[in-house]
Design an enzyme around this catalytic site. Structure first.
Site, mmCIF file in Angstrom:
data_model
loop_
_atom_site.group_PDB
_atom_site.id
_atom_site.type_symbol
_atom_site.label_atom_id
_atom_site.label_comp_id
_atom_site.label_asym_id
_atom_site.label_seq_id
_atom_site.Cartn_x
_atom_site.Cartn_y
_atom_site.Cartn_z
ATOM 1 N N ASP A 198 0.839 -1.201 0.000
ATOM 2 C CA ASP A 198 0.000 0.000 0.000
ATOM 3 C C ASP A 198 0.877 1.256 0.000
ATOM 4 O O ASP A 198 0.594 2.230 0.697
ATOM 5 C CB ASP A 198 -0.927 -0.016 1.222
ATOM 6 N N LEU A 199 1.940 1.232 -0.798
ATOM 7 C CA LEU A 199 2.919 2.317 -0.814
ATOM 8 C C LEU A 199 2.460 3.416 -1.774
ATOM 9 O O LEU A 199 2.919 3.514 -2.903
ATOM 10 C CB LEU A 199 4.296 1.798 -1.228
#
Length: 293
Positions: free
Chosen positions: A198-199
């Site tokens: 979830d960068l």
């Protein structure tokens, strides 16, 4: 700040958990979890919660007079090994884990200051920042993290039912291609690295210890080419076909990653996450652009 009683308020971003029985149970227990974490870590809680968290309650704290952040996480498949990921990174590209109470789902984290969001930064090369972070974050990893291959199999199996349940909000072609891509990619044997799935630009903060640090990893172990998936679909970096393809081309080249594997991983995860998103149409756009539409 009251931790219980009628004045305690659940942030709006967490109210969706009322749709799940385990979520409702967690929300009811949240005041007690906060009090227990405050006692466990010997903290002074110094202000209202930060906004925006969808699966955790996060607020500023002080320990022995030093600024920190207390995070109480709703533990699910994605968040189960967050503390393990932060321990492995040990502050290299990500916030430091200062303490962890697994029973409470509580993490004490370093405070990022000034704490600006990469999504809102101007006058810098955001892709250069992401390249630098990924060069630090992509470290060898296996257990105890969930494998990307296993997660991809789950996404592939649930995608069509999720599409139907959502009212078929996009063309079936996107669903079929994404599911097949995930099944195929999951079968390949590749190097296994620690992945921050979830960068995006709201999970990277400016800090005084290092220029930028990642938070909220939702870790997996698997194919390095997957690491571009959340970035390519990150609409805060530009929601156009040209911008999405630029991110894919630039980062795959700068990091020496297989562009086609990164492209199909992005299509797969983007579609798998689309049907629970309040901006699903952006996910569908990204999938179409990556398929050449």
């Amino acid at each position: 700040m009251p931790l219980s009683g009628p004045e305690f308020q659940i942030p709006k971003s967490l109210l969706w958990l009322n749709r799940r029985e385990d979520g409702r149970d967690w929300l009811r227990s949240l005041p007690d979890l906060l009090e227990a974490a405050q006692s466990s870590f010997n903290l002074d809680l110094s202000g209202p919660p930060f906004s925006g968290g969808n699966v955790s309650y996060v607020l500023p704290a002080k320990k022995d007079g030093v600024d920190a952040v207390l995070k109480i996480a709703f533990i699910d498949r994605e968040s189960r090994h967050e503390a393990d990921a932060l321990k492995l990174w040990n502050g290299n590209g990500a916030v430091k884990l200062l303490a962890h109470d697994a029973e409470l789902g509580a993490l004490l984290l370093e405070r990022c200051r000034p704490g600006d969001l990469l999504a809102e930064a101007s006058g810098i090369d955001q892709m250069e920042v992401l390249t630098g972070l990924l060069q630090k974050l992509l470290v060898p990893a296996n257990t105890p993290f969930s494998s990307l291959a296993s997660e991809a199999e789950i996404w592939a199996a649930t995608m069509h039912p999720d599409w139907i349940r959502a009212g078929k909000p996009c063309e079936q072609r996107l669903v079929d291609v994404a599911a097949e891509a995930l099944k195929s990619l999951a079968q390949d044997q590749t190097e296994k690295v620690l992945l921050h799935q979830d960068l995006h630009g709201h999970n990277i903060l400016s800090a005084d210890r290092d220029a930028w640090l990642a938070i909220d990893p939702k870790p997996l172990s698997g194919d390095p080419a997957f690491c571009l998936s959340p970035i390519v679909r990150s609409s805060e970096f530009g929601h156009t076909k040209r911008a999405a393809l630029y991110r894919l081309d630039r980062l795959s080249a700068d990091l020496g990653l297989d562009r086609e594997r990164a492209r199909y991983w992005t299509i797969g995860q983007t579609m798998a996450w689309a049907f629970s998103s309040d901006q699903a149409y952006k996910h569908f756009d990204t999938a179409r652009w990556l398929l050449g539409s």
